[in-house]
Design a protein around this motif. Structure first.
Motif, short mmCIF file in Angstrom:
data_model
loop_
_atom_site.label_atom_id
_atom_site.label_comp_id
_atom_site.label_asym_id
_atom_site.label_seq_id
_atom_site.Cartn_x
_atom_site.Cartn_y
_atom_site.Cartn_z
N ARG A 73 -9.08 3.17 -14.67
CA ARG A 73 -8.39 2.67 -13.48
C ARG A 73 -7.28 3.61 -13.09
NH1 ARG A 73 -6.23 -2.86 -14.42
NH2 ARG A 73 -5.78 -2.77 -12.21
N SER A 74 -7.30 4.01 -11.85
CA SER A 74 -6.24 4.89 -11.35
C SER A 74 -4.97 4.08 -11.10
CB SER A 74 -6.69 5.56 -10.05
OG SER A 74 -6.75 4.60 -9.00
N GLN A 75 -3.86 4.80 -10.96
CA GLN A 75 -2.60 4.12 -10.66
C GLN A 75 -2.71 3.37 -9.33
OE1 GLN A 75 0.15 3.63 -12.61
NE2 GLN A 75 0.75 2.25 -10.98
N ARG A 76 -3.42 3.97 -8.37
CA ARG A 76 -3.59 3.31 -7.06
C ARG A 76 -4.36 2.00 -7.21
NH1 ARG A 76 -2.52 3.97 -1.46
NH2 ARG A 76 -3.50 2.14 -0.59
N ALA B 211 9.17 -5.75 -1.50
CA ALA B 211 8.67 -5.55 -2.86
C ALA B 211 7.36 -4.76 -2.84
CB ALA B 211 8.47 -6.90 -3.56
N ILE B 212 6.50 -5.04 -1.87
CA ILE B 212 5.24 -4.30 -1.76
C ILE B 212 5.53 -2.84 -1.46
CG2 ILE B 212 3.11 -4.02 -0.41
CD1 ILE B 212 3.05 -6.37 -2.39
N ARG B 213 6.49 -2.58 -0.58
CA ARG B 213 6.86 -1.19 -0.29
C ARG B 213 7.40 -0.50 -1.54
NH1 ARG B 213 7.87 -3.29 4.99
NH2 ARG B 213 9.99 -3.95 4.53
N ALA B 214 8.24 -1.20 -2.28
CA ALA B 214 8.79 -0.62 -3.52
C ALA B 214 7.68 -0.38 -4.54
CB ALA B 214 9.85 -1.55 -4.10
N LEU B 215 6.72 -1.30 -4.60
CA LEU B 215 5.59 -1.18 -5.51
C LEU B 215 4.84 0.13 -5.25
CD1 LEU B 215 3.78 -2.97 -7.54
CD2 LEU B 215 2.44 -3.44 -5.50
N TRP C 15 1.52 -1.85 -13.62
CA TRP C 15 1.85 -0.86 -14.64
C TRP C 15 1.32 -1.34 -16.00
CZ3 TRP C 15 5.92 -2.43 -11.20
CH2 TRP C 15 6.11 -1.54 -10.13
N PRO C 16 0.00 -1.40 -16.18
CA PRO C 16 -0.56 -1.95 -17.42
C PRO C 16 -0.16 -1.16 -18.67
CG PRO C 16 -2.28 -0.92 -16.11
CD PRO C 16 -1.04 -0.94 -15.27
N GLN C 17 0.11 0.11 -18.52
CA GLN C 17 0.50 0.91 -19.68
C GLN C 17 1.84 0.46 -20.25
OE1 GLN C 17 0.23 1.93 -16.54
NE2 GLN C 17 2.09 3.04 -15.96
#
Length: 168
Positions: A105-108, A131-135, A163-165
């Motif tokens: 899975r990519s970061q995007r 929050a979506i913009r900050a995400l 950010w699953p990592q």
């Protein structure tokens, strides 16, 4: 497919739906509530849970597991290597594909999953658009500041999807 189930703003179940469907079915009023929402842990998309009583048992065999036979073409050395693996070719290929799916899975894709989830769970909450913009800007500190007024479980799950990592 692993899912996370929310009742109102709290996580009440997480994992494979078959593992908790019976328990949710036993909570009949809760199970029929519009406040019960399930989300795919990979895509963040809302999914429907099959909470009706299980169908009659299927006959034994691979079709009951959802296995689909298709042809693949490999070099002889690949077949030889697969044959030496514990469980044989099919088990090894399934493990390789599952591992690639988890790691690939990519970061995007992770950010999109968080956005899909937040659109349902926080779309009408204060600070959602910011929050979506900050995400998508990768500004975790601002994201955390903007979702501080949201239910803790909602903000935590969004962070885990994005950010699953960092979730381990």
């Amino acid at each position: 497919m692993s899912v996370t189930v929310f009742y109102k703003d709290d996580v009440i179940a997480r994992g494979q739906p078959a593992d908790f469907a019976a328990a949710l079915r036993d909570l009949a009023p809760l199970a029929r509530s519009a406040d019960l929402l399930a989300f795919d842990d990979e895509t963040g998309r809302q999914v429907d849970l099959e909470l009706d009583a299980p169908a009659a048992p299927r006959p034994r065999g691979r079709p009951a597991l959802g296995v689909e036979a298709r042809e693949i073409t490999l070099m002889p050395r690949h077949w030889e290597w697969l044959a030496r693996q514990p469980g044989g070719a099919s088990v090894t290929l399934r493990k390789l594909v599952e591992g690639a799916m988890r790691a690939g899975r990519s970061q995007r894709e992770c950010l999109d999953a968080a956005c899909n989830f937040l659109t349902v769970m926080a779309g009408d909450r204060p600070g959602y658009q910011e929050a979506i913009r900050a995400l998508y800007a990768g500004d975790r500190d601002n994201f955390d500041a903007l979702c501080v007024l949201w239910p803790t479980a909602v903000a935590r799950h969004a962070r885990t999807l994005a950010w699953p990592q960092d979730a381990s």
